[in-house]
Design an enzyme around this catalytic site. Structure first.
Site, mmCIF file in Angstrom:
data_model
loop_
_atom_site.group_PDB
_atom_site.id
_atom_site.type_symbol
_atom_site.label_atom_id
_atom_site.label_comp_id
_atom_site.label_asym_id
_atom_site.label_seq_id
_atom_site.Cartn_x
_atom_site.Cartn_y
_atom_site.Cartn_z
ATOM 1 C CD1 TRP A 109 -2.337 -2.147 1.606
ATOM 2 C CD2 TRP A 109 -3.066 -0.978 -0.156
ATOM 3 N NE1 TRP A 109 -3.398 -2.822 1.062
ATOM 4 C CE2 TRP A 109 -3.869 -2.138 -0.019
ATOM 5 C CE3 TRP A 109 -3.343 -0.100 -1.209
ATOM 6 C CZ2 TRP A 109 -4.921 -2.439 -0.891
ATOM 7 C CZ3 TRP A 109 -4.390 -0.391 -2.072
ATOM 8 C CH2 TRP A 109 -5.166 -1.543 -1.908
ATOM 9 C CG ASP A 178 -3.273 4.055 4.060
ATOM 10 O OD1 ASP A 178 -4.346 3.867 4.668
ATOM 11 O OD2 ASP A 178 -2.970 3.457 2.996
ATOM 12 C CE LYS A 202 -9.113 -2.869 3.171
ATOM 13 N NZ LYS A 202 -7.927 -2.142 2.772
HETATM 14 C C1 PLP Z 1 -7.541 -1.364 1.553
HETATM 15 C C2 PLP Z 1 -6.442 -0.391 1.705
HETATM 16 C C3 PLP Z 1 -6.311 0.702 0.825
HETATM 17 C C4 PLP Z 1 -7.215 0.921 -0.361
HETATM 18 O O1 PLP Z 1 -8.490 1.269 -0.010
HETATM 19 P P1 PLP Z 1 -9.628 1.517 -1.122
HETATM 20 O O2 PLP Z 1 -10.786 1.927 -0.304
HETATM 21 O O3 PLP Z 1 -9.813 0.231 -1.864
HETATM 22 O O4 PLP Z 1 -9.146 2.589 -2.020
HETATM 23 C C5 PLP Z 1 -5.275 1.589 1.051
HETATM 24 N N1 PLP Z 1 -4.417 1.416 2.068
HETATM 25 C C6 PLP Z 1 -4.500 0.373 2.922
HETATM 26 C C7 PLP Z 1 -3.520 0.234 4.040
HETATM 27 C C8 PLP Z 1 -5.520 -0.563 2.763
HETATM 28 O O5 PLP Z 1 -5.612 -1.609 3.607
#
Ligand code: PLP
Length: 369
Positions: A109, A178, A202
């Site tokens: 990511w 993030d 998540k």
């Molecule tokens: C799932 C995830 C993303 C992407 O998220 P989307 O909503 O699909 O754009 C980005 N960073 C991390 C750490 C993730 O687990």
């Protein structure tokens, strides 16, 4: 057969969209036809109606209370997932700054994030774990920081299963995190960050809504020339109603926060539960390193996504198959890492982790040479 409610539900180890607390789904279901006192469904009411504004304000207040978000931070509910934040962050904070954005590359990511930032401006890599296939993390206080627009980090790498256990301390840098896959899994010191973003699917709600927590003074960096939707300042001025927001998603994020407050008792309790759950699985890895080989180095293992391999692809496939027979679903690892990935987010009940642990021990006893 083991289930986790009266209704037949499996234990869902999906990486995302992922398990939600049962009381949250039950409340949403109970009120889906008509919100109490409203006479219409959350799916049907205007985002400018009184009942929805109350839901929006309640969700924000609960986030503020849970995370002790300082008053100098704004909370935005956006769309486009964390992928859009990979672009929005550099568009707002890097464009025109005359500086570089610094990146800590800890897995898939963070690599996607830097790729988008490079389209906007200068980037500098402070650390890259590629050589060991992203199985470890650096010490955040020991990186070669410079004078940057911001430092981007990924608090939990969902695919590799490595996670920073604490917040950065350095005060000279603006940290952008993030937190998509570990948002609200423990108390964090929001004041250590300039901006935090997390898609909800998540750990905080359904797909479709992304929470952004941004320090007020950083909004001044957003240029008027940005496309309207891409401008944090525009969302702040419109109170997250710049366009029609993801109303249902915001509603469910509010319910998840209520569950964290009223049933879990806050993020300190949630953190303890998460550590206890993860320990159940990692103890099995530590007991049998020849059979279950963890991807992440022990000191950097994630409390949210446990990644490990079995001695062969055949055994991995057999394990996934047996797990499904025990109502333990979605355990296949991401294709870039292989093996098994058990996502054990906030809403995964301890009974689900115990059931997985029991199967791991039993499977090993039958198959270890
Ligand atoms: C799932 C995830 C993303 C992407 O998220 P989307 O909503 O699909 O754009 C980005 N960073 C991390 C750490 C993730 O687990």
């Amino acid at each position: 057969m083991r289930t986790n409610t009266a209704v037949d539900r499996v234990f869902n180890f999906s990486a995302g969209p992922a398990v939600l607390p049962v009381p949250v789904i039950e409340e949403a279901q109970r009120d889906l036809l008509s919100l109490p006192g409203c006479g219409a469904s959350i799916l049907e009411i205007s985002h400018r109606s009184k009942p929805f504004i109350a839901i929006l304000e309640d969700a924000e207040q609960r986030l503020r209370d849970l995370l002790a978000i300082p008053r100098s931070y704004r909370v935005l509910f956006l769309q486009g997932g964390s992928r859009l934040q990979f672009s929005m962050v550099p568009m707002n904070l890097l464009r025109g700054s005359g500086k570089a954005a610094e990146f800590v590359l800890t897995g898939s990511w963070s690599n996607y994030a830097i790729k988008e930032a490079k389209r906007e401006g200068q980037t500098r890599v402070l650390w890259d774990g590629r050589d060991t296939n992203y199985d470890r993390l650096p010490k955040l206080d020991e990186l070669p920081y410079g004078d940057s627009a911001y430092v981007h980090l990924t608090s939990n790498e969902t695919i590799q299963g490595v996670q920073f256990a604490s917040d950065p301390k350095r005060s000279e840098s603006v940290f952008v995190a993030d937190m998509s896959s570990d948002f609200m899994h423990r108390p964090v010191d929001v004041s250590r960050y300039g901006l935090i973003y997390a898609c909800a699917q998540k750990n905080a709600g359904p797909a479709g809504v992304t929470v952004v927590i941004v320090r007020e003074d950083l909004l001044e960096r957003s240029a008027d020339s940005l496309p309207g939707y891409m401008n944090y300042q525009a969302h702040h001025e419109a109170n997250s109603l710049y366009n029609t927001p993801p109303t249902f998603g915001i509603y469910v994020v509010g319910l998840v926060c209520k569950w964290l407050q009223e049933e879990v008792g806050g993020l300190a309790n949630m953190y303890q539960r998460n550590r206890d759950k993860a320990r159940l699985l990692y103890d099995v890895l530590d007991e049998s390193p020849d059979f279950y080989q963890g991807h992440a180095r022990a000191s950097d293992r994630s409390l949210m996504n446990a990644t490990f391999r079995l001695p062969s692809d055949e055994l991995t496939a057999a394990f996934v198959c047996e797990a499904a027979a025990h109502q333990l679903e979605s355990l296949e690892g991401h294709r870039s890492v292989g093996g098994i990935r058990a996502s054990i987010y906030n809403a995964m009940p301890v009974e689900g982790v115990e059931a997985l642990r029991d199967l791991m021990v039993d499977f090993r006893n039958r198959h270890a040479s």
